[in-house]
Design a protein around this motif. Structure first.
Motif, short mmCIF file in Angstrom:
data_model
loop_
_atom_site.label_atom_id
_atom_site.label_comp_id
_atom_site.label_asym_id
_atom_site.label_seq_id
_atom_site.Cartn_x
_atom_site.Cartn_y
_atom_site.Cartn_z
N GLY A 1 -2.40 -10.58 14.44
CA GLY A 1 -1.65 -10.92 13.27
C GLY A 1 -1.18 -9.53 12.57
O GLY A 1 -1.64 -8.59 12.95
N ILE A 2 -0.01 -9.55 11.67
CA ILE A 2 0.66 -8.48 11.07
C ILE A 2 0.87 -8.82 9.57
O ILE A 2 0.82 -10.14 9.25
CB ILE A 2 1.80 -8.09 11.73
CG1 ILE A 2 3.01 -9.21 11.84
CG2 ILE A 2 1.59 -7.83 13.28
CD1 ILE A 2 4.35 -8.82 12.25
N SER A 3 0.97 -7.83 8.96
CA SER A 3 1.34 -7.94 7.47
C SER A 3 2.31 -6.97 7.25
O SER A 3 1.99 -5.73 7.31
CB SER A 3 0.11 -8.12 6.62
OG SER A 3 0.67 -8.26 5.09
N PHE A 4 3.46 -7.21 6.32
CA PHE A 4 4.18 -6.03 5.98
C PHE A 4 3.99 -5.84 4.63
O PHE A 4 3.70 -6.66 3.69
CB PHE A 4 5.73 -6.67 5.92
CG PHE A 4 6.35 -6.78 7.46
CD1 PHE A 4 6.91 -5.42 8.02
CD2 PHE A 4 6.08 -7.61 8.21
CE1 PHE A 4 7.28 -5.67 9.34
CE2 PHE A 4 6.74 -7.85 9.50
CZ PHE A 4 7.25 -6.78 9.86
N HIS A 5 4.00 -4.45 4.19
CA HIS A 5 3.80 -3.91 2.83
C HIS A 5 4.75 -4.36 1.84
O HIS A 5 6.19 -4.32 2.37
CB HIS A 5 3.67 -2.38 2.88
CG HIS A 5 3.11 -1.76 1.70
ND1 HIS A 5 3.90 -1.57 0.44
CD2 HIS A 5 1.88 -1.49 1.18
CE1 HIS A 5 3.10 -1.09 -0.53
NE2 HIS A 5 1.75 -0.81 0.07
N PRO A 6 4.58 -4.99 0.84
CA PRO A 6 5.64 -5.35 -0.15
C PRO A 6 6.58 -4.63 -0.57
O PRO A 6 7.72 -4.79 -1.10
CB PRO A 6 4.85 -6.03 -1.09
CG PRO A 6 3.34 -5.17 -1.46
CD PRO A 6 3.08 -4.87 0.10
#
Length: 212
Positions: free
Chosen positions: A17-22
């Motif tokens: 899984g991945i998540s981009f910094h806002p």
């Protein structure tokens, strides 16, 4: 419509899984070996003295566990004597990190992670340290999570500017305090992250709200 590849990012092992910094050019990856990595994809920040290394930092959040298999004496079908017990063997239980989610609004330095062991972890990416951990947050492995962003500010009203700014900030902080997690059996739980800190992890666990 053609898409341009900004940069390839190499992880230590398979990301789940991945998540981009806002607000910053940072992407976090949840890895199958229980680690979390965060990389930059900004050309200005990439370390040119290390062959274009994108890795900013990493941390192990879910460690593998070794267990001993049980041993019992057995009797061979063709023999009447009891045989020597089989030696114990070490079995490794792999704990993987399945999903990550950056905080929003005023908590963009926080990164939430969850794993197949049902635990929930909060990481401070500025110090590469774990702030709090809730074991058995779900009875089953967690595979999805989302930190709720604050809703857009309402249209300006004819009120004092300072007071209005304080109200908007307070409202956004209250809205951006919730984290949703979902597990393998379809249960979704909603967490108040303001209750999730080292001194009150048990309180936070007792206030988890099953939605489904």
């Amino acid at each position: 419509m053609a898409c341009d590849i900004i940069r390839y990012i190499d992880c230590e092992c398979q990301p789940l899984g991945i998540s981009f910094h806002p607000t910053k050019p940072i992407v976090a990856a949840a890895l199958v070996n229980g680690c979390v990595e965060w990389h930059t994809y900004s050309e200005d920040e990439i370390q040119t003295d290390n062959d274009g290394e994108t890795l900013l930092s990493s941390i192990t959040v879910f460690e593998n566990q070794e267990t001993n298999s049980s041993t019992t004496e057995y009797t061979s079908p063709n023999q009447t004597e009891t045989q020597t017990p089989k030696p114990k063997t070490n079995l490794t239980k792999t704990n993987s990190c399945r999903a990550v989610s950056f905080g929003t609004t005023h908590d963009t330095h926080l990164l939430y992670a969850c794993g197949n062991n049902g635990s929930l972890v909060c990481i401070d990416i500025n110090t590469s340290s774990i702030l709090w951990r809730i074991e058995n947050a779900h009875p089953h492995g967690i595979n999805r999570m989302l930190h709720f962003p604050a809703s857009p500010s309402p249209a300006a009203e004819d009120t004092d500017t300072d007071t209005q700014s304080e109200d908007v900030t307070r409202r956004k902080t209250q809205q951006a305090r919730f984290l949703a997690t979902g597990d393998d059996e379809g249960m979704v739980r909603l967490w108040d992250t303001q209750l999730c800190h080292p001194e009150s992890a048990e309180v936070a666990r007792s206030k988890k709200l099953p939605l489904l």
